[in-house]
Design a protein around this motif. Structure first.
Motif, PDB file in Angstrom:
ATOM      1  N   TYR A 373      23.977  11.762  49.248  1.00  0.00           N
ATOM      2  CA  TYR A 373      22.706  12.154  48.547  1.00  0.00           C
ATOM      3  C   TYR A 373      24.035  13.108  47.153  1.00  0.00           C
ATOM      4  O   TYR A 373      25.309  13.648  47.847  1.00  0.00           O
ATOM      5  N   ILE A 374      23.654  12.688  45.906  1.00  0.00           N
ATOM      6  CA  ILE A 374      24.843  12.941  44.677  1.00  0.00           C
ATOM      7  C   ILE A 374      23.799  14.163  44.493  1.00  0.00           C
ATOM      8  O   ILE A 374      22.704  14.075  44.360  1.00  0.00           O
ATOM      9  N   GLU A 375      24.873  14.855  43.621  1.00  0.00           N
ATOM     10  CA  GLU A 375      24.614  15.736  42.438  1.00  0.00           C
ATOM     11  C   GLU A 375      24.678  15.451  41.102  1.00  0.00           C
ATOM     12  O   GLU A 375      25.933  15.092  41.224  1.00  0.00           O
ATOM     13  N   GLU A 376      23.559  15.474  40.538  1.00  0.00           N
ATOM     14  CA  GLU A 376      23.525  14.696  38.995  1.00  0.00           C
ATOM     15  C   GLU A 376      22.396  14.944  38.584  1.00  0.00           C
ATOM     16  O   GLU A 376      21.034  15.325  38.505  1.00  0.00           O
ATOM     17  N   ASN A 377      22.299  15.391  36.948  1.00  0.00           N
ATOM     18  CA  ASN A 377      22.537  16.786  36.026  1.00  0.00           C
ATOM     19  C   ASN A 377      20.902  17.635  36.921  1.00  0.00           C
ATOM     20  O   ASN A 377      19.647  18.112  36.469  1.00  0.00           O
ATOM     21  N   GLY A 378      21.885  18.693  38.478  1.00  0.00           N
ATOM     22  CA  GLY A 378      20.747  19.349  38.717  1.00  0.00           C
ATOM     23  C   GLY A 378      20.005  19.036  39.657  1.00  0.00           C
ATOM     24  O   GLY A 378      18.713  19.641  40.468  1.00  0.00           O
ATOM     25  N   ARG A 379      19.897  17.612  39.466  1.00  0.00           N
ATOM     26  CA  ARG A 379      19.158  17.106  40.900  1.00  0.00           C
ATOM     27  C   ARG A 379      20.090  15.904  42.005  1.00  0.00           C
ATOM     28  O   ARG A 379      20.592  15.563  41.779  1.00  0.00           O
ATOM     29  N   ALA A 380      18.708  16.017  43.109  1.00  0.00           N
ATOM     30  CA  ALA A 380      19.351  14.693  43.674  1.00  0.00           C
ATOM     31  C   ALA A 380      19.070  13.260  43.635  1.00  0.00           C
ATOM     32  O   ALA A 380      18.005  13.819  43.817  1.00  0.00           O
ATOM     33  N   LYS A 381      20.466  13.037  44.036  1.00  0.00           N
ATOM     34  CA  LYS A 381      19.873  10.878  43.345  1.00  0.00           C
ATOM     35  C   LYS A 381      20.518  10.435  45.002  1.00  0.00           C
ATOM     36  O   LYS A 381      20.959  10.869  45.325  1.00  0.00           O
TER      37      LYS A 381
END
Length: 460
Positions: A373-381
């Protein structure tokens, strides 16, 4: 008029009631705000990773010497104790040599007597070959020549008279006298010839042999005594025992004034300036190693930081267990490494430079997928990845991620794609509220990971 007014009031009341009900209904169906899950992340940058084979072995001294005495008897002096540092060539102990020194004195007296015998035998040998012997030879030669001349004259007379005898001029008696003179002349010559051979050949040879035998015997006796003296002197030299190597005395079995035991070494010296560790590697590893190769060794009794070692020997023949013996060497100038310590020797299996490396715990393998999981714009992706070198603690990512991405390192176990997340302040997970209202079990787990959050909830 009153009825009309009343109807209006009732209608107004109903309208207000309906508006109130509608407001309550809208309040009930309003969706709650999403709670951000607390996470920690790492911002990706290129790194290196190395996978290793690790084998255990014990520290052994680089060199160890058993100091023995080849001279038996009583110990005159012992100079060192266990724990003493000693340099190569230092005198460790001396054996008592009084008996050997007395033996040398006796041998030297015998040597003087033998040297006198040699002088006498040499003089006799010179006499055998001297003027006296030559005078005897000359006399025998003169006698031989004289008898030869007489024989020649008698032979001529004999032959002449024999002709006269055959002609009947001489009588038998006269011929017999001439024959007797001839025979006597031959006998005299034969005796003179034998005497000359004896004096000129046989006697000198025999005398020479006897004189030479006497001389050679004396010389051999001298050599024997000199060899005994030399051997005794060597014994005296061997009685002083020096250190064959530099190191530390680690065993002592010698006491001054007592008879030295030959069953065990008098001293044991251990060189700890360098130490070695022997390990047995498998056939999958042996061909990846080479003499001179640098390896890491962890000695947990001292430090978790690795010591650098060098491969010094590789046995190309498998031992009885089917593994291959490899020896590594470590510098130990400060003496912190002790014999018998357990070491973990790591040999490089594979390595990569300038690559993405993550903690192994970041990577999730589930439902035949490998992802992080990466953090992108405040969400988990959720991002699918492929992996490479795996050390068990860290893992190489060969595709799917790029430098600069924020990869979730804590909290990823309970994430789903698209979840709202919040990076912990200072990237400390416990600083961010992280609760899961709909899953009590997950909530309890998160509280264990975030004790400050749990305390905060209690305070609220």
């Amino acid at each position: 008029m009153k009825k009309k007014h009343t109807a209006i009031l009732i209608a107004l009341a109903l309208t207000m009631s309906m508006v109130g009900c509608k407001a309550k209904t809208e309040e009930i169906v309003e969706e709650p705000e999403e709670t951000a899950r607390a996470i920690e992340v790492v911002t990706l940058s290129n790194d290196s990773i190395t996978s290793e084979y690790t084998y255990s072995g014990k520290v052994a001294p680089n060199e160890q010497a058993n100091v023995m005495s080849i001279v038996g008897g009583k110990v005159a002096q012992a100079n060192y104790d266990i724990g003493d540092t000693i340099s190569k060539g230092a005198v460790m102990f001396r054996m008592d040599t009084a008996d050997v020194e007395n033996q040398i004195n006796v041998l030297r007296a015998s040597l003087s007597a033998v040297e006198a015998s040699i002088t006498s035998a040499k003089t006799n040998l010179e006499l055998v070959n001297g003027a006296a012997m030559q005078s005897q030879i000359d006399a025998a030669k003169n006698a031989l020549d004289s008898t030869k001349l007489n024989l020649d004259n008698v032979t001529t007379n004999y032959e002449n008279n024999k002709v006269l005898f055959e002609a009947g001029i001489l009588s038998q008696t006269e011929m017999d006298q001439i024959q007797l003179a001839y025979d006597n002349a031959q006998l005299s010559y034969s005796q003179a010839e034998q005497n000359y051979d004896l004096v000129a050949n046989q006697m000198p040879a025999e005398n020479q042999r006897k004189a030479e035998d006497a001389y050679n015997s004396a010389v051999a006796q001298k050599a024997s005594i000199e060899a005994q003296i030399k051997s005794a002197q060597k014994t005296i030299g061997d009685a002083t025992v020096t250190a064959p190597i530099s190191g530390v005395v680690t065993a002592k079995n010698i006491v001054s004034g007592t008879v030295l035991s030959q069953a065990s070494p008098a001293y044991v010296i251990t060189d700890m300036s360098k130490v070695k560790i022997d390990v047995a590697v498998t056939q999958q590893v042996i061909n990846t190693l080479s003499v001179g190769q640098k390896v890491d060794v962890i000695l947990s009794a001292i430090s978790q930081e690795p010591f650098q070692a060098t491969i010094t020997t590789i046995n190309p023949v498998a031992n009885t267990q089917g593994t291959y013996d490899v020896q590594v060497e470590l510098n130990n100038a400060d003496g912190v490494l002790k014999v018998g310590m357990l070491g973990e020797v790591s040999f490089t299996k594979e390595s990569a430079e300038n690559t993405i490396v993550l903690p192994r715990s970041c990577v999730i393998e589930k439902d035949n997928e490998v992802y992080v999981y990466i953090e992108e714009n405040g969400r988990a992706k959720k991002v699918l990845v492929t992996t490479g070198i795996d050390t068990g603690e860290n893992i190489q990512i060969t595709s799917g991620l790029e430098e600069g991405m924020n990869v979730v390192t804590k909290g990823q176990t309970y994430l789903s794609d698209g979840d709202v997340v919040q990076i912990a302040e200072n990237n400390v997970q416990s600083d961010v509220e992280n609760t899961v209202a709909d899953d009590e079990t997950n909530s309890e787990q998160i509280k264990k990971e975030n004790p400050i959050d749990s305390d905060s909830e209690k305070e609220e």
